[in-house]
Design a protein around this motif. Structure first.
Motif, PDB file in Angstrom:
ATOM      1  N   SER A  48      52.939  35.704 -78.855  1.00 22.93           N
ATOM      2  CA  SER A  48      53.518  36.214 -80.151  1.00 22.93           C
ATOM      3  C   SER A  48      52.317  36.355 -81.242  1.00 22.93           C
ATOM      4  O   SER A  48      51.530  35.539 -81.367  1.00 22.93           O
ATOM      5  N   GLU A  49      52.794  37.249 -82.234  1.00 30.52           N
ATOM      6  CA  GLU A  49      51.930  37.411 -83.376  1.00 30.52           C
ATOM      7  C   GLU A  49      51.764  36.092 -84.064  1.00 30.52           C
ATOM      8  O   GLU A  49      50.439  35.733 -84.833  1.00 30.52           O
ATOM      9  N   ARG A  50      52.981  35.524 -84.329  1.00 31.66           N
ATOM     10  CA  ARG A  50      52.722  33.979 -85.161  1.00 31.66           C
ATOM     11  C   ARG A  50      51.928  33.001 -84.397  1.00 31.66           C
ATOM     12  O   ARG A  50      51.160  32.515 -84.964  1.00 31.66           O
ATOM     13  N   GLU A  51      52.077  33.113 -82.881  1.00 35.51           N
ATOM     14  CA  GLU A  51      51.250  31.885 -82.303  1.00 35.51           C
ATOM     15  C   GLU A  51      49.820  32.400 -82.488  1.00 35.51           C
ATOM     16  O   GLU A  51      48.827  31.650 -82.688  1.00 35.51           O
ATOM     17  N   ALA A  53      48.621  34.139 -85.095  1.00 36.16           N
ATOM     18  CA  ALA A  53      47.980  33.890 -86.446  1.00 36.16           C
ATOM     19  C   ALA A  53      47.823  32.162 -86.629  1.00 36.16           C
ATOM     20  O   ALA A  53      46.835  31.782 -87.203  1.00 36.16           O
ATOM     21  N   GLY A  54      48.374  31.421 -85.757  1.00 36.38           N
ATOM     22  CA  GLY A  54      48.359  30.147 -86.145  1.00 36.38           C
ATOM     23  C   GLY A  54      47.141  29.552 -85.322  1.00 36.38           C
ATOM     24  O   GLY A  54      46.394  28.721 -85.860  1.00 36.38           O
ATOM     25  N   SER A 104      54.965  41.487 -80.049  1.00 35.43           N
ATOM     26  CA  SER A 104      56.429  41.219 -80.114  1.00 35.43           C
ATOM     27  C   SER A 104      56.629  41.380 -78.308  1.00 35.43           C
ATOM     28  O   SER A 104      56.292  42.523 -77.554  1.00 35.43           O
TER      29      SER A 104
END
Length: 162
Positions: A48-51, A53-54, A104
């Protein structure tokens, strides 16, 4: 909205991997389904984009560590998918392609199914309880929104005991 049209006669199978223990079972089931059909498996690992970025943030906080790039993330996903494919398909003579992407999950699944001409998609529900379910769903055609809705109404369900 982009329409994703896929040849429903294609023997190719897309297997989405979750990074959990169920991946091996899912790949074995897809491999067994593909045997004798002339199918090729596409093993897809989506970050995911969130993962992503993290992970970039963690790398940025460590002195003298280079930036974590999209290329690295996709290669990591590809290598993870390849490892699972080699381990799970050791007893089955089925070819597979390992793919790692960032984005996504629903969009990446539709894009990969279209890019690799996969008419069938094997999905594992992320475990929200102790019960784990394995899903297999034909993806014939439709928009990304239709795919997202269909993902929650999968008709073909295979359950096994933990």
């Amino acid at each position: 909205m982009i329409d994703a049209t896929i040849d429903d006669h294609s023997p190719n199978l897309l297997v989405t991997l979750t990074g959990t223990e169920i991946d091996h079972r899912l790949v074995r089931e897809a491999g067994a389904y593909a045997t004798g059909r002339g199918s090729q498996l596409v093993l897809l690992r989506v970050m995911s984009e969130r993962e992503f970025a993290g992970r970039q943030g963690v790398y940025a906080r460590i002195k003298d560590l280079p930036e974590y790039t999209l290329v690295q993330a996709e290669e990591r996903g590809r290598l993870s998918a390849a490892r699972i494919g080699h381990e799970a398909l050791v007893a089955v003579d089925v070819e597979f392609t390992a793919v790692g992407v960032v984005g996504s999950e629903a969009d990446q699944i539709v894009d990969a199914a279209q890019a690799y001409d996969c008419a069938h998609v094997f999905l594992a529900e992320r475990p929200r309880s102790l019960l784990r379910r394995l899903f297999a769903r034909d993806l014939v055609s439709g928009s990304r929104a239709q795919f997202r809705r269909a993902r929650h109404r999968l008709a073909d369900r295979v359950q096994w005991e933990d």
